[in-house]
Design a protein around this motif. Structure first.
Motif, PDB file in Angstrom:
ATOM      1  N   GLY A 213       0.818  -1.209   0.000  1.00  0.00           N
ATOM      2  CA  GLY A 213       0.000   0.000   0.000  1.00  0.00           C
ATOM      3  C   GLY A 213       0.849   1.256   0.000  1.00  0.00           C
ATOM      4  O   GLY A 213       0.558   2.217  -0.727  1.00  0.00           O
ATOM      5  N   PHE A 214       1.934   1.258   0.805  1.00  0.00           N
ATOM      6  CA  PHE A 214       2.849   2.398   0.794  1.00  0.00           C
ATOM      7  C   PHE A 214       3.467   2.587  -0.584  1.00  0.00           C
ATOM      8  O   PHE A 214       3.604   3.718  -1.073  1.00  0.00           O
ATOM      9  N   THR A 215       3.854   1.473  -1.216  1.00  0.00           N
ATOM     10  CA  THR A 215       4.475   1.552  -2.546  1.00  0.00           C
ATOM     11  C   THR A 215       3.510   2.153  -3.562  1.00  0.00           C
ATOM     12  O   THR A 215       3.891   2.972  -4.402  1.00  0.00           O
ATOM     13  N   GLU A 216       2.237   1.766  -3.463  1.00  0.00           N
ATOM     14  CA  GLU A 216       1.230   2.275  -4.397  1.00  0.00           C
ATOM     15  C   GLU A 216       1.042   3.776  -4.231  1.00  0.00           C
ATOM     16  O   GLU A 216       0.996   4.524  -5.221  1.00  0.00           O
ATOM     17  N   ILE A 217       0.949   4.238  -2.993  1.00  0.00           N
ATOM     18  CA  ILE A 217       0.762   5.671  -2.763  1.00  0.00           C
ATOM     19  C   ILE A 217       2.000   6.450  -3.184  1.00  0.00           C
ATOM     20  O   ILE A 217       1.903   7.497  -3.830  1.00  0.00           O
ATOM     21  N   ALA A 218       3.192   5.929  -2.850  1.00  0.00           N
ATOM     22  CA  ALA A 218       4.432   6.623  -3.197  1.00  0.00           C
ATOM     23  C   ALA A 218       4.600   6.748  -4.700  1.00  0.00           C
ATOM     24  O   ALA A 218       5.076   7.771  -5.203  1.00  0.00           O
ATOM     25  N   SER A 219       4.195   5.727  -5.447  1.00  0.00           N
ATOM     26  CA  SER A 219       4.374   5.751  -6.900  1.00  0.00           C
ATOM     27  C   SER A 219       3.501   6.798  -7.577  1.00  0.00           C
ATOM     28  O   SER A 219       3.756   7.179  -8.721  1.00  0.00           O
ATOM     29  N   ARG A 220       2.472   7.271  -6.885  1.00  0.00           N
ATOM     30  CA  ARG A 220       1.564   8.263  -7.475  1.00  0.00           C
ATOM     31  C   ARG A 220       1.775   9.660  -6.881  1.00  0.00           C
ATOM     32  O   ARG A 220       0.947  10.549  -7.086  1.00  0.00           O
ATOM     33  N   SER A 221       2.865   9.864  -6.152  1.00  0.00           N
ATOM     34  CA  SER A 221       3.056  11.100  -5.402  1.00  0.00           C
ATOM     35  C   SER A 221       3.977  12.110  -6.071  1.00  0.00           C
ATOM     36  O   SER A 221       4.382  13.092  -5.442  1.00  0.00           O
ATOM     37  N   ARG A 222       4.347  11.892  -7.309  1.00  0.00           N
ATOM     38  CA  ARG A 222       5.133  12.859  -8.095  1.00  0.00           C
ATOM     39  C   ARG A 222       6.482  13.199  -7.459  1.00  0.00           C
ATOM     40  O   ARG A 222       7.028  14.279  -7.671  1.00  0.00           O
ATOM     41  N   GLU A 307       2.346  21.449 -16.826  1.00  0.00           N
ATOM     42  CA  GLU A 307       3.475  21.195 -17.716  1.00  0.00           C
ATOM     43  C   GLU A 307       4.749  20.684 -17.045  1.00  0.00           C
ATOM     44  O   GLU A 307       5.389  19.773 -17.567  1.00  0.00           O
ATOM     45  N   PRO A 308       5.190  21.264 -15.909  1.00  0.00           N
ATOM     46  CA  PRO A 308       6.466  20.814 -15.348  1.00  0.00           C
ATOM     47  C   PRO A 308       6.531  19.307 -15.117  1.00  0.00           C
ATOM     48  O   PRO A 308       7.536  18.660 -15.445  1.00  0.00           O
ATOM     49  N   TYR A 309       5.464  18.725 -14.576  1.00  0.00           N
ATOM     50  CA  TYR A 309       5.487  17.289 -14.302  1.00  0.00           C
ATOM     51  C   TYR A 309       5.387  16.488 -15.591  1.00  0.00           C
ATOM     52  O   TYR A 309       6.056  15.463 -15.751  1.00  0.00           O
ATOM     53  N   LEU A 310       4.549  16.938 -16.533  1.00  0.00           N
ATOM     54  CA  LEU A 310       4.412  16.211 -17.799  1.00  0.00           C
ATOM     55  C   LEU A 310       5.725  16.206 -18.577  1.00  0.00           C
ATOM     56  O   LEU A 310       6.094  15.197 -19.184  1.00  0.00           O
ATOM     57  N   VAL A 311       6.444  17.332 -18.548  1.00  0.00           N
ATOM     58  CA  VAL A 311       7.739  17.395 -19.225  1.00  0.00           C
ATOM     59  C   VAL A 311       8.744  16.499 -18.504  1.00  0.00           C
ATOM     60  O   VAL A 311       9.509  15.760 -19.138  1.00  0.00           O
ATOM     61  N   ARG A 312       8.743  16.538 -17.169  1.00  0.00           N
ATOM     62  CA  ARG A 312       9.691  15.730 -16.404  1.00  0.00           C
ATOM     63  C   ARG A 312       9.455  14.238 -16.615  1.00  0.00           C
ATOM     64  O   ARG A 312      10.406  13.447 -16.626  1.00  0.00           O
ATOM     65  N   LEU A 315       6.224  13.003 -21.050  1.00  0.00           N
ATOM     66  CA  LEU A 315       4.921  12.849 -21.695  1.00  0.00           C
ATOM     67  C   LEU A 315       4.584  14.023 -22.609  1.00  0.00           C
ATOM     68  O   LEU A 315       3.690  13.905 -23.459  1.00  0.00           O
ATOM     69  N   LEU A 316       5.265  15.135 -22.418  1.00  0.00           N
ATOM     70  CA  LEU A 316       4.997  16.345 -23.211  1.00  0.00           C
ATOM     71  C   LEU A 316       6.329  17.024 -23.499  1.00  0.00           C
ATOM     72  O   LEU A 316       7.239  16.980 -22.669  1.00  0.00           O
ATOM     73  N   ALA A 317       6.431  17.624 -24.666  1.00  0.00           N
ATOM     74  CA  ALA A 317       7.644  18.363 -25.029  1.00  0.00           C
ATOM     75  C   ALA A 317       7.255  19.744 -25.533  1.00  0.00           C
ATOM     76  O   ALA A 317       6.183  19.933 -26.121  1.00  0.00           O
ATOM     77  N   ARG A 318       8.145  20.700 -25.288  1.00  0.00           N
ATOM     78  CA  ARG A 318       7.931  22.078 -25.742  1.00  0.00           C
ATOM     79  C   ARG A 318       8.883  22.354 -26.889  1.00  0.00           C
ATOM     80  O   ARG A 318      10.100  22.206 -26.762  1.00  0.00           O
ATOM     81  N   THR A 319       8.329  22.739 -28.026  1.00  0.00           N
ATOM     82  CA  THR A 319       9.123  23.010 -29.221  1.00  0.00           C
ATOM     83  C   THR A 319       8.891  24.457 -29.653  1.00  0.00           C
ATOM     84  O   THR A 319       7.981  25.126 -29.138  1.00  0.00           O
ATOM     85  N   PRO A 320       9.687  24.966 -30.606  1.00  0.00           N
ATOM     86  CA  PRO A 320       9.461  26.330 -31.094  1.00  0.00           C
ATOM     87  C   PRO A 320       8.066  26.557 -31.675  1.00  0.00           C
ATOM     88  O   PRO A 320       7.574  27.679 -31.683  1.00  0.00           O
TER      89      PRO A 320
END
Length: 356
Positions: A213-222, A307-312, A315-320
């Motif tokens: 249970g701890f592992t499951e919560i930790a994996s979703r905690s960013r 955006e910060p988490y999605l880029v990290r 999952l998302l990239a910022r282009t010109p």
């Protein structure tokens, strides 16, 4: 005539609940460096700094803590004051908009006191310039009067320790950064470190959680302790309502799915951004303002919250030309990416391009 009770009972309950949440969050904060989980390098360096100042019998050097929100900057400032046996004064950069605001705070400090300024990069420029002299010479000049008749009165300050916290260290002017004797950068936590944070918090909250249970919560905690503790409290609520005595992996997963936090820690806004990119624009590129309209949020919210988490996470990239969804984003949503995503060249973004 019917007499109505003064005030709304719901407001009283809401206020009481908010106060309880704040008290609970404060109780979960570690009170000593030895209890602080993670950030091993910063902890070791701070320990040396504090031990040296205690041996010398002087106030510790000024400390600058930088890093993303929720990693423990405020907690470390409290620990610094506790380790030094000194009182702590807390304020924030946005609250100091005039030099007079800062002068009032500085003039009331006692010897050895710790002054914590959160979001220090958002202070006004006149206050910053006053802070230079206060940090270096423990003195400020108070201007009395206006125009040709104005006079400067020097005010001596007792030695104190300034702890500044910032999520955007690059916005701090060089002269201010240089006056800090120690600078520590806080990194995101690993899943193992977050599990240690959760185990400590679960003990204080009197929640029975299995290792899975701890592992499951930790994996979703960013990678963020603040988010981990918040999710743990929501899992506690779910378990209480469903009368689950022990939270295992299945229970933790069901609870977090109820709150729309998926297996990678993405919430409703994160998924809305990815779904808009993939289903409406075949992966992009899409300008920020267009994307914000699609998900029903302000551009600043999308840029600073999602955006910060999605880029990290890749999952998302910022282009010109704008934002694009990566292959990993398509896979996470259970979709098949097109053979070629238009504009998917991952070039460095142009800060002057409106699409960026």
């Amino acid at each position: 005539m019917t007499l109505q009770p003064e005030g709304d009972p719901r407001e009283i309950v809401g206020t009481a609940q908010a106060a309880e949440e704040k008290a609970l969050e404060a109780a979960l904060r570690p009170k000593a460096l030895d209890d602080f989980v993670g950030q091993a390098t910063v902890r070791a360096q701070l320990s040396l700094l504090l031990q040296s100042s205690k041996i010398r019998g002087t106030a510790a050097d000024h400390v600058l803590l930088s890093g993303p929100p929720g990693l423990g900057k405020t907690t470390l400032s409290m620990i610094i004051a506790a380790e030094m046996g000194a009182p702590l004064r807390i304020t924030s950069g946005p609250a100091i908009q005039h030099a007079g605001d800062l002068a009032a705070i500085l003039s009331s400090l006692t010897e050895g006191e710790v002054l914590f300024i959160d979001e220090i990069h958002r202070m006004s420029r006149p206050a910053e310039e006053m802070l230079y002299m206060a940090m270096e010479d423990f003195r400020v000049d108070i201007i009395v009067g206006k125009g040709a008749g104005a006079t400067s009165i020097p005010l001596e300050l007792p030695p104190f320790t300034l702890v500044g916290a910032t999520t955007r260290a690059g916005l701090l002017p060089g002269p201010l950064r240089d006056r800090f004797g120690f600078t520590g950068h806080l990194e995101y936590y690993s899943a193992g470190e977050l599990e240690k944070v959760l185990r400590r918090s679960a003990g204080m909250l009197d929640i029975d959680v299995t290792s899975e249970g701890f592992t499951e919560i930790a994996s979703r905690s960013r990678g963020t302790p603040r988010i981990a503790n918040r999710l743990l409290r929501r899992v506690r609520d779910w378990a209480l309502v469903h009368q689950i005595p022990t939270v295992d992996q299945h229970a933790a997963s069901d609870a977090l799915n109820t709150y729309e936090v998926d297996t990678r820690g993405l919430d409703r806004l994160d998924r809305a951004v990815l779904e808009a990119l993939c289903t409406t624009f075949r992966g992009g590129p899409v300008g920020l303002s267009t994307l914000a309209i699609l998900v029903g949020e302000e551009s600043e919210t999308v840029e600073t919250v999602a955006e910060p988490y999605l880029v990290r996470e890749g999952l998302l990239a910022r282009t010109p030309r704008g934002r694009i969804a990566t292959d990993a984003a398509w896979r996470h949503l259970g979709l098949t990416p097109p053979a070629e995503i238009p504009g998917a060249t991952l070039e460095a973004e142009d800060p002057h391009d409106p699409a960026s």
